[in-house]
Motif scaffolding. Structure first.
Motif, PDB file in Angstrom:
ATOM      1  N   PHE A  19       0.878  -1.177   0.000  1.00  0.00           N
ATOM      2  CA  PHE A  19       0.000   0.000   0.000  1.00  0.00           C
ATOM      3  C   PHE A  19       0.916   1.227   0.000  1.00  0.00           C
ATOM      4  N   LEU A  20       1.436   1.517  -1.195  1.00  0.00           N
ATOM      5  CA  LEU A  20       2.398   2.608  -1.377  1.00  0.00           C
ATOM      6  C   LEU A  20       1.790   3.532  -2.435  1.00  0.00           C
ATOM      7  N   ARG A  58       6.854  10.298  -0.164  1.00  0.00           N
ATOM      8  CA  ARG A  58       5.480  10.650  -0.565  1.00  0.00           C
ATOM      9  C   ARG A  58       4.653  11.076   0.650  1.00  0.00           C
ATOM     10  N   ALA A  59       4.865  10.412   1.767  1.00  0.00           N
ATOM     11  CA  ALA A  59       4.124  10.791   2.979  1.00  0.00           C
ATOM     12  C   ALA A  59       4.512  12.207   3.398  1.00  0.00           C
ATOM     13  N   GLY A 175      -2.061  15.586  12.810  1.00  0.00           N
ATOM     14  CA  GLY A 175      -1.637  16.281  11.595  1.00  0.00           C
ATOM     15  C   GLY A 175      -0.400  15.700  10.931  1.00  0.00           C
ATOM     16  N   ASN A 176       0.070  14.560  11.432  1.00  0.00           N
ATOM     17  CA  ASN A 176       1.203  13.881  10.785  1.00  0.00           C
ATOM     18  C   ASN A 176       0.688  12.996   9.652  1.00  0.00           C
ATOM     19  N   THR A 177       1.571  12.573   8.774  1.00  0.00           N
ATOM     20  CA  THR A 177       1.275  11.447   7.894  1.00  0.00           C
ATOM     21  C   THR A 177       2.088  10.256   8.393  1.00  0.00           C
ATOM     22  N   VAL A 178       1.782   9.053   7.895  1.00  0.00           N
ATOM     23  CA  VAL A 178       2.295   7.839   8.541  1.00  0.00           C
ATOM     24  C   VAL A 178       2.825   6.830   7.526  1.00  0.00           C
ATOM     25  N   VAL A 179       3.969   6.228   7.865  1.00  0.00           N
ATOM     26  CA  VAL A 179       4.430   5.012   7.180  1.00  0.00           C
ATOM     27  C   VAL A 179       4.352   3.891   8.214  1.00  0.00           C
ATOM     28  N   LEU A 180       3.539   2.872   7.927  1.00  0.00           N
ATOM     29  CA  LEU A 180       3.330   1.768   8.873  1.00  0.00           C
ATOM     30  C   LEU A 180       4.003   0.511   8.358  1.00  0.00           C
ATOM     31  N   ALA A 201     -12.662   5.266   4.241  1.00  0.00           N
ATOM     32  CA  ALA A 201     -13.116   6.414   5.050  1.00  0.00           C
ATOM     33  C   ALA A 201     -12.757   7.747   4.396  1.00  0.00           C
ATOM     34  N   GLY A 202     -11.937   7.708   3.328  1.00  0.00           N
ATOM     35  CA  GLY A 202     -11.639   8.931   2.580  1.00  0.00           C
ATOM     36  C   GLY A 202     -10.364   9.640   2.989  1.00  0.00           C
ATOM     37  N   LEU A 203      -9.450   8.938   3.647  1.00  0.00           N
ATOM     38  CA  LEU A 203      -8.154   9.563   3.969  1.00  0.00           C
ATOM     39  C   LEU A 203      -7.437   9.898   2.661  1.00  0.00           C
ATOM     40  N   PRO A 204      -6.968  11.144   2.493  1.00  0.00           N
ATOM     41  CA  PRO A 204      -6.317  11.491   1.226  1.00  0.00           C
ATOM     42  C   PRO A 204      -5.114  10.580   0.915  1.00  0.00           C
ATOM     43  N   LYS A 205      -4.902  10.385  -0.366  1.00  0.00           N
ATOM     44  CA  LYS A 205      -3.809   9.533  -0.852  1.00  0.00           C
ATOM     45  C   LYS A 205      -2.475   9.958  -0.232  1.00  0.00           C
ATOM     46  N   ASP A 206      -1.647   9.001   0.058  1.00  0.00           N
ATOM     47  CA  ASP A 206      -0.280   9.201   0.547  1.00  0.00           C
ATOM     48  C   ASP A 206      -0.171   9.575   2.022  1.00  0.00           C
TER      49      ASP A 206
END
Ligand code: NAD
Length: 489
Positions: A19-20, A58-59, A175-180, A201-206
């Motif tokens: 999921f990249l 990208r994140a 307000g962070n983005t995440v790499v899991l 749920a509609g989380l924006p891409k990346d």
């Protein structure tokens, strides 16, 4: 799996993929084996360190726009994610049971906690995020919490959904983005269920990247300059290495690590309730929980009775495939873990412990085990077992109980059972611990509590409730003047 009939969890979505920036075919595929049967459950993509670098880049690029999205839109995404989990809970239960080898009620706990964590995250979006500070000369002075940037989340195999989402959700809410990076044994429960939920749920891409991968991917995340913080849950050994690697790029690191948790049973305890607490604390999810009761310290006056009751329970608890039978214990995660557990039991017996129940296995199914006469120096006293093994140690005075309880590098969870709560509280005050349960065993968690340990169980970080602001944001001092001043220079 039958899940090909369930559009939301159709294996075709993730087969051989990462999921990249959405679902993308990986260079390498990885088969997920069901711990109960050894059969192939599904296939995912296996990330490389290069994938981690790309995901982090990208994140990072997506972070500012995510943080600037109107708060109502951000909160709505978490609320919707919670509703999706409730809607899809039957299919998700199947995946959790079969991938982690757990009984259905444990899957229910994971899902219930995940919903609670998402609702907490939704609420976090509208919580106050700062302070107004005194300042002279008409200047406005503020301290406000701002996101770190990209948070890297690394999670283990035992409670994968909770241990991933407890960091992913508040990190995003702040307000962070995440790499899991979920554990390669449990990439669906610890990763792709979460990816699917946030996707719908509609989380924006990346904003969320999910990369099943091994330690090499975890190490790459720790070193990556685009990742500002690492939230790691796993073993103490791996946690040390994560801390060292992340230290080189001066990242903030939260480490939630192993445990060797004490249940202290005082001489005035109800023996039936004490034995029941001990069995639950030692055997829930086959003892594969960081909060598992690792040592039972019981007063010598009631030690024989508590041990007899505990051994009776251990001998009767059914063990088997939780996907097809009604059992209390499922399999250990793999053969390596089973052999490690058995080695600890065998070595402890050689060192003088007595086997009161269990001590045998079939396949990955290890029988609930009771060892008595356990002493410091024996492997079952010293090491985190991560298997269904109750180690019973008797003591003759409260001072001795405290001394034995403190003979460990860990400090995650402590339970004390006594008819007197003030006596139990006074004893507990002498034993450092992150989680303390008076008149209960050591395994418990809730979405809004600050969860974490001391000593080698962590680095002082916590997950949950008020701790999420401390972990997933940092302070920014802001001053505002009507016009710029003139200085002597
Ligand atoms: P582990 O440390 O082997 O693996 C955990 C995660 O870290 C996995 O995703 C793994 O791929 C990754 N990893 C492993 N080595 C790494 C490295 N050098 N650098 C970066 N990433 C690395 O742990 P495990 O065996 O999967 O899980 C069991 C351990 O986790 C137990 O010790 C347990 O007590 C602990 N745990 C702690 C908590 C807590 O909140 N304190 C919760 C659950 C489990």
């Amino acid at each position: 799996m039958g899940s090909n009939d369930i559009p939301f969890l159709n294996t075709g979505i993730w087969n051989g993929k990462l999921f990249l920036s959405g679902w993308n075919t990986a260079g390498k595929a990885h088969e997920i084996l069901e711990p109960a049967t050894g059969s192939v459950l599904t296939r995912v993509g296996m990330a490389t360190p290069e994938d981690a670098a790309e995901a982090a880049k990208r994140a990072r690029a997506a972070q500012a726009a995510w943080a600037a999205l109107p708060y109502e839109q951000r909160a709505a995404i978490f609320r919707k994610a919670a509703v999706i989990i409730e809607r899809e809970s039957d299919g998700m239960t199947q995946w959790i049971v079969r991938e982690t080898g757990c009984i259905p009620p444990k899957a229910g706990v994971e899902l219930h906690m995940a919903v609670g964590i998402l609702n907490e995250a939704a609420a976090m979006v509208t919580q106050p995020s700062g302070l107004v500070l005194p300042s002279d000369g008409g200047r406005i002075s503020l301290a406000r919490r701002v996101p770190h940037g990209v948070v890297g989340v690394i999670s283990p195999f035992n409670f994968p959904l909770i241990l991933s989402i407890r960091a992913v959700a508040p990190a995003l809410a702040a307000g962070n983005t995440v790499v899991l990076k979920p554990d390669p044994h449990t990439p669906i429960t610890g990763g792709y269920l979460i990816a699917r939920v946030f996707e719908e749920a509609g989380l924006p891409k990346d904003c969320l990247q999910v990369l099943p991968g091994g330690a090499d991917v975890g190490q790459a995340m720790c070193a990556d300059p685009n990742i500002a913080m690492i939230s790691f849950t796993g073993s103490t050994g791996a946690g040390r290495s994560v801390g060292e690697q992340a230290g080189r790029t001066l990242k903030k690191v939260t480490l939630e690590l192993g445990g060797k948790n004490r249940l202290v049973i005082l001489d005035d305890a109800d023996v039936d309730l004490a034995a029941s607490c001990a069995a639950w604390g030692c055997y829930l999810h086959q003892g594969q929980i960081c909060m598992t009761t690792g040592v039972i310290l019981v007063h010598e006056k009631i030690a024989a009775k508590v041990t007899e009751l505990l051994a009776g329970k251990a001998s009767h608890l059914p063990v088997g495939d939780p996907a097809t039978q009604q059992v209390a214990l499922g399999p250990l995660i793999n053969e390596r873990q089973r052999d490690r557990v058995h080695g600890i039991v065998q070595d402890s017996i050689k060192q003088g412990a007595k086997l009161a129940a269990g001590g045998t296995y079939e396949g990955n199914f290890y029988k609930p085990t009771v060892l008595t006469g356990v002493k410091p120096g024996m492997r079952c006293f010293e090491e985190e077992v991560f298997g269904p093994v109750a180690s019973v140690v008797s003591f003759s005075s409260e001072d001795e109980a405290v001394e034995l309880a403190n003979r460990t590098e860990y400090g995650l969870s402590l339970g004390v059972i006594s008819a007197s709560t003030s006596r139990a509280l006074a004893l507990a005050a002498r034993i450092p611990t992150g989680l303390l349960h008076i008149n209960d065993q050591t395994v418990a968690d809730e979405p809004h509590i600050p969860f974490g340990g001391r000593g080698s169980s962590g680095n002082g970080g916590r997950h949950g409730g008020p701790a999420n602001w401390e972990e997933f944001t940092q302070w920014q001092w802001v001053t505002i003047k009507d016009s710029a001043p003139r200085y002597p220079f």
